[in-house]
Motif scaffolding. Structure first.
Motif, PDB file in Angstrom:
ATOM      1  N   SER A   1      -2.171  -0.222  -7.674  1.00  0.00           N
ATOM      2  CA  SER A   1      -2.860  -1.285  -8.408  1.00  0.00           C
ATOM      3  C   SER A   1      -3.043  -2.492  -7.511  1.00  0.00           C
TER       4      SER A   1
ATOM      5  N   GLY B   1       3.663  -5.386  -7.878  1.00  0.00           N
ATOM      6  CA  GLY B   1       4.737  -5.045  -8.821  1.00  0.00           C
ATOM      7  C   GLY B   1       4.410  -3.842  -9.684  1.00  0.00           C
TER       8      GLY B   1
ATOM      9  N   THR C   1       4.680  -0.510  -9.081  1.00  0.00           N
ATOM     10  CA  THR C   1       5.715   0.525  -9.089  1.00  0.00           C
ATOM     11  C   THR C   1       7.053  -0.142  -9.414  1.00  0.00           C
TER      12      THR C   1
ATOM     13  N   GLY D   1       0.794  -1.236   0.000  1.00  0.00           N
ATOM     14  CA  GLY D   1       0.000   0.000   0.000  1.00  0.00           C
ATOM     15  C   GLY D   1       0.824   1.282   0.000  1.00  0.00           C
ATOM     16  N   LYS D   2       2.047   1.228  -0.525  1.00  0.00           N
ATOM     17  CA  LYS D   2       2.932   2.412  -0.532  1.00  0.00           C
ATOM     18  C   LYS D   2       2.348   3.539  -1.396  1.00  0.00           C
ATOM     19  N   SER D   3       2.009   3.192  -2.642  1.00  0.00           N
ATOM     20  CA  SER D   3       1.520   4.227  -3.558  1.00  0.00           C
ATOM     21  C   SER D   3       0.178   4.784  -3.053  1.00  0.00           C
ATOM     22  N   THR D   4      -0.649   3.903  -2.526  1.00  0.00           N
ATOM     23  CA  THR D   4      -1.950   4.335  -1.987  1.00  0.00           C
ATOM     24  C   THR D   4      -1.755   5.337  -0.850  1.00  0.00           C
TER      25      THR D   4
ATOM     26  N   ASP E   1      -7.895  -1.790   8.177  1.00  0.00           N
ATOM     27  CA  ASP E   1      -9.328  -2.056   8.028  1.00  0.00           C
ATOM     28  C   ASP E   1      -9.613  -3.540   7.804  1.00  0.00           C
TER      29      ASP E   1
END
Ligand SMILES: Nc1nc2c(ncn2[C@@H]2O[C@H](COP(=O)(O)OP(=O)(O)OP(=O)(O)O)[C@@H](O)[C@H]2O)c(=O)[nH]1
Ligand SMILES: [Mg+2]
Length: 211
Positions: free
Chosen positions: A55, A59, A61, A38-41, A157
């Motif tokens: 996504s 993979g 990023t 969940g880094k990009s999120t 969550d």
């Protein structure tokens, strides 16, 4: 707590070699962790803009992506970079490419003295994976006194209330995140707490939220 306003954020560059990285003019916070954690999120959440590509397929990023951002905290304007990294432990890519990323990422983390804060994202459902422990040891060994590591539990969550309390009890004041703000009880932290931790880590500005 003083309000934080994200004034502006923009994509700066994507790097797959150290030479492609931008000059080290600004303090930097790097988001690292296993693939799909969940880094990009989380970058999109803290920057309040869909700027990093996330996504459901691991993979997503594949380069170190630098984002330039400007925040306002009361009367101060704070400028820094966020760095989104490829995840560790993604098995589907060819081995040589994975090894290549490994060397590049390790060198980036070791040599970029502008990185003041390492945010190690860990899936709340799997808090003790060997790979995350390896990453934590690696970070502990490389950080300088001017640098700081913080762990953030993602996908909070996906835990039930008992599991959330248990994790919170084990690691009091940990930082936690989830997909929607409403999915997490305020007592388990908030987006504000993560934003304040970033400001504290980068600029040494302490607020009540972090003490
Ligand atoms: N339920 C839940 N899903 C999340 C959370 N954070 C991320 N996700 C989902 O997890 C998937 C992966 O998210 P990304 O942000 O792309 O993960 P990443 O760590 O950047 O992945 P790579 O770039 O592949 O290393 C997406 O489907 C997200 O919607 C969370 O806190 N809760
Ligand atoms: Mg990503």
């Amino acid at each position: 707590m003083p309000p934080i306003k994200v004034l502006q954020s923009q994509f700066l560059c994507a790097a797959s070699k150290l030479e492609h990285c931008p000059p080290m003019h600004l303090p930097e916070v790097v988001f690292l962790g296993r693939s799909n954690v969940g880094k990009s999120t989380l970058i999109n959440k803290v920057l309040q803009q869909k700027i990093a590509k996330s996504s459901a397929t691991p993979g997503k990023t594949q380069t170190a992506n630098f984002f330039d951002t400007r925040w306002q905290l009361t009367h101060q304007v704070l400028k820094f970079h966020c760095i989104d990294l490829p995840g560790f432990g993604y098995a589907k890519v060819s081995k040589s490419l994975q090894q290549e990323w490994g060397v590049f990422l390790c060198n980036l983390l070791k040599t970029r003295s502008s990185i003041k804060l390492f945010l190690h994202l860990v899936d709340a459902r799997h808090p003790n994976l060997a790979l995350d422990q390896e990453v934590a040891c690696f970070l502990d060994q490389l950080i300088a006194p001017t640098q700081q590591v913080r762990r953030i539990y993602t996908k909070f969550d996906k835990l039930n209330a008992n599991q959330q309390h248990a994790l919170w009890h084990k690691t009091p004041n940990c930082l936690a995140t989830c997909l929607k703000t409403t999915d997490i009880s305020a007592k388990f932290g908030s987006l504000d707490a993560i934003q304040m931790a970033i400001i504290e880590g980068l600029f040494g500005i302490k607020t009540d939220e972090n003490t």
